[in-house]
Design a protein around this motif. Structure first.
Motif, PDB file in Angstrom:
ATOM      1  N   LYS A   1      58.262  33.851  20.570  1.00  0.00           N
ATOM      2  CA  LYS A   1      58.755  33.825  21.962  1.00  0.00           C
ATOM      3  C   LYS A   1      57.692  34.323  22.948  1.00  0.00           C
ATOM      4  O   LYS A   1      57.841  34.183  24.154  1.00  0.00           O
ATOM      5  CB  LYS A   1      60.006  34.711  22.080  1.00  0.00           C
ATOM      6  N   ILE A   2      56.627  34.921  22.388  1.00  0.00           N
ATOM      7  CA  ILE A   2      55.650  35.622  23.234  1.00  0.00           C
ATOM      8  C   ILE A   2      54.359  34.831  23.452  1.00  0.00           C
ATOM      9  O   ILE A   2      53.761  34.329  22.506  1.00  0.00           O
ATOM     10  CB  ILE A   2      55.287  36.990  22.598  1.00  0.00           C
TER      11      ILE A   2
ATOM     12  N   ALA B   1      53.520  37.679  28.494  1.00  0.00           N
ATOM     13  CA  ALA B   1      53.185  39.102  28.460  1.00  0.00           C
ATOM     14  C   ALA B   1      51.724  39.298  28.827  1.00  0.00           C
ATOM     15  O   ALA B   1      50.848  38.591  28.321  1.00  0.00           O
ATOM     16  CB  ALA B   1      53.449  39.656  27.059  1.00  0.00           C
TER      17      ALA B   1
ATOM     18  N   THR C   1      62.721  43.131  24.591  1.00  0.00           N
ATOM     19  CA  THR C   1      62.973  41.868  25.297  1.00  0.00           C
ATOM     20  C   THR C   1      63.073  40.719  24.303  1.00  0.00           C
ATOM     21  O   THR C   1      64.029  39.935  24.341  1.00  0.00           O
ATOM     22  CB  THR C   1      61.829  41.587  26.310  1.00  0.00           C
ATOM     23  N   ALA C   2      62.087  40.627  23.421  1.00  0.00           N
ATOM     24  CA  ALA C   2      62.038  39.503  22.478  1.00  0.00           C
ATOM     25  C   ALA C   2      63.285  39.458  21.597  1.00  0.00           C
ATOM     26  O   ALA C   2      63.802  38.381  21.289  1.00  0.00           O
ATOM     27  CB  ALA C   2      60.781  39.609  21.614  1.00  0.00           C
TER      28      ALA C   2
ATOM     29  N   GLU D   1      56.408  39.966  31.354  1.00  0.00           N
ATOM     30  CA  GLU D   1      56.188  41.413  31.294  1.00  0.00           C
ATOM     31  C   GLU D   1      54.756  41.720  31.704  1.00  0.00           C
ATOM     32  O   GLU D   1      53.807  41.156  31.140  1.00  0.00           O
ATOM     33  CB  GLU D   1      56.475  41.954  29.890  1.00  0.00           C
TER      34      GLU D   1
ATOM     35  N   THR E   1      61.126  34.870  30.713  1.00  0.00           N
ATOM     36  CA  THR E   1      60.823  36.210  31.234  1.00  0.00           C
ATOM     37  C   THR E   1      59.318  36.486  31.280  1.00  0.00           C
ATOM     38  O   THR E   1      58.516  35.733  30.725  1.00  0.00           O
ATOM     39  CB  THR E   1      61.488  37.305  30.350  1.00  0.00           C
TER      40      THR E   1
ATOM     41  N   TYR F   1      61.703  32.281  36.737  1.00  0.00           N
ATOM     42  CA  TYR F   1      61.859  33.433  35.820  1.00  0.00           C
ATOM     43  C   TYR F   1      63.219  34.115  36.008  1.00  0.00           C
ATOM     44  O   TYR F   1      63.636  34.404  37.119  1.00  0.00           O
ATOM     45  CB  TYR F   1      60.720  34.450  36.029  1.00  0.00           C
TER      46      TYR F   1
ATOM     47  N   LEU G   1      58.439  45.048  25.108  1.00  0.00           N
ATOM     48  CA  LEU G   1      58.271  43.625  24.780  1.00  0.00           C
ATOM     49  C   LEU G   1      59.171  43.245  23.602  1.00  0.00           C
ATOM     50  O   LEU G   1      59.848  42.212  23.630  1.00  0.00           O
ATOM     51  CB  LEU G   1      56.800  43.361  24.434  1.00  0.00           C
TER      52      LEU G   1
ATOM     53  N   LYS H   1      61.479  32.796  26.193  1.00  0.00           N
ATOM     54  CA  LYS H   1      60.024  32.928  26.386  1.00  0.00           C
ATOM     55  C   LYS H   1      59.673  34.206  27.143  1.00  0.00           C
ATOM     56  O   LYS H   1      60.385  34.593  28.078  1.00  0.00           O
ATOM     57  CB  LYS H   1      59.517  31.733  27.196  1.00  0.00           C
ATOM     58  N   ILE H   2      58.554  34.786  26.736  1.00  0.00           N
ATOM     59  CA  ILE H   2      58.017  35.948  27.466  1.00  0.00           C
ATOM     60  C   ILE H   2      56.531  35.720  27.711  1.00  0.00           C
ATOM     61  O   ILE H   2      55.755  35.558  26.760  1.00  0.00           O
ATOM     62  CB  ILE H   2      58.140  37.271  26.674  1.00  0.00           C
TER      63      ILE H   2
END
Ligand code: SAM
Ligand code: CA
Length: 249
Positions: A134-135, A111, A99-100, A87, A85, A159, A96, A108-109
């Motif tokens: 994950k960020i 950001a 989402t996480a 953001e 993902t 994505y 965030l 995965k994000i």
């Protein structure tokens, strides 16, 4: 009688909700409080609560994602089994974190925000929740990052979910790039598409300065999304309005 009461209620509430920029898009503040107190707060993750309370003390707290929208995003991400993902627009990280918490351990994000300080304000709470791994946070304007991503074919269609909650005057520029990056069947969520209710206000209605400035960009975005053949859309009156776009080709 239920119908009469409902109508009377609507009439008496109407006067209180005519100011453009009223924070609730619902019939009444009481109804919004009912949603929060009945369904959102009792089930809110303790880290989300902590971050919400910490953010409430920040001078720009008007920017934060509302708790009901956080709950919505969290469930949506689980429903679509999102893993990869993005953001755009983090602030202190409430959406965030929503989402996480929803993503699997290896989710995965990416950001992005021009302001790292605010992200770092919320980061200890995200760490405490055990989801910071994950960020990947990138400080700076999102557009050049998207341009870089688009250059590499392997990022195309990669994505599952992209949440856009930043500078409204750039949403259409983001859309041009994101449509290549989101996978077919994946979602882009554009936030604040009802823009404090100002989208239906006469041009000369009283509006706060920033509401007026971004209003035309939001109107333009909404028109463009409505006729974009590459996506299906659904505009939801959650928070300040979120338009979900599902890429279909
Ligand atoms: N999603 C956040 C939350 O849940 O609290 C709220 C985001 S806030 C409404 C908008 C954010 O967009 C701000 O933190 C701002 O610094 C950021 N921003 C503004 N212009 C940007 C840009 N060009 N690129 C990336 N971020 C930007
Ligand atoms: Ca928002």
């Amino acid at each position: 009688m239920a119908t009469n009461n409902g109508e009377q209620n609507q009439t008496s509430e109407a006067g209180r909700h005519q100011e453009v920029g009223h924070k609730s898009l619902l019939q009444s503040d009481a109804l919004y409080q009912y949603i929060l107190e009945t369904s959102v707060y009792p089930r809110e993750h303790e880290a989300m609560k902590e971050l919400r309370e910490l953010t409430a003390k920040h001078p720009w707290n008007i920017m934060t994602t509302s708790a009901d929208e956080g709950q919505f995003l969290n469930m949506l991400l689980k429903l679509i089994n999102a893993k990869n993902t993005m953001e755009i627009g983090v602030y202190t990280g409430y959406s965030l974190l929503a989402t996480a918490l929803a993503l699997p351990e290896d989710g995965k994000i990416l950001a992005m925000d021009i302001n790292k300080e605010n992200y770092e304000l919320g980061l200890p709470v995200i760490k405490k929740a055990g989801v910071d791994h994950k960020i990947t946070f990138k400080e700076g304007p999102a557009l050049p990052v998207l341009d870089e991503l688009v250059k590499d074919e392997k990022n195309h269609g990669s994505y599952d979910f992209i949440f856009v909650d930043a500078d409204k005057d750039n949403y259409l520029n983001y859309h041009k790039r994101l449509i290549d990056l989101v996978k077919v069947g994946g979602l882009i969520g554009y936030d604040n598409t009802l823009w404090n209710g100002s989208v239906v206000a006469p041009a000369d209605a009283p509006m706060r300065k920033y509401v007026r400035y971004y209003r035309d960009f939001v109107l333009e975005l909404n028109k463009a999304l409505a006729v974009d053949p590459r996506i299906e859309i659904c505009m939801l009156p959650v928070g300040d309005g979120i338009t979900l776009c599902r890429r279909i080709n």
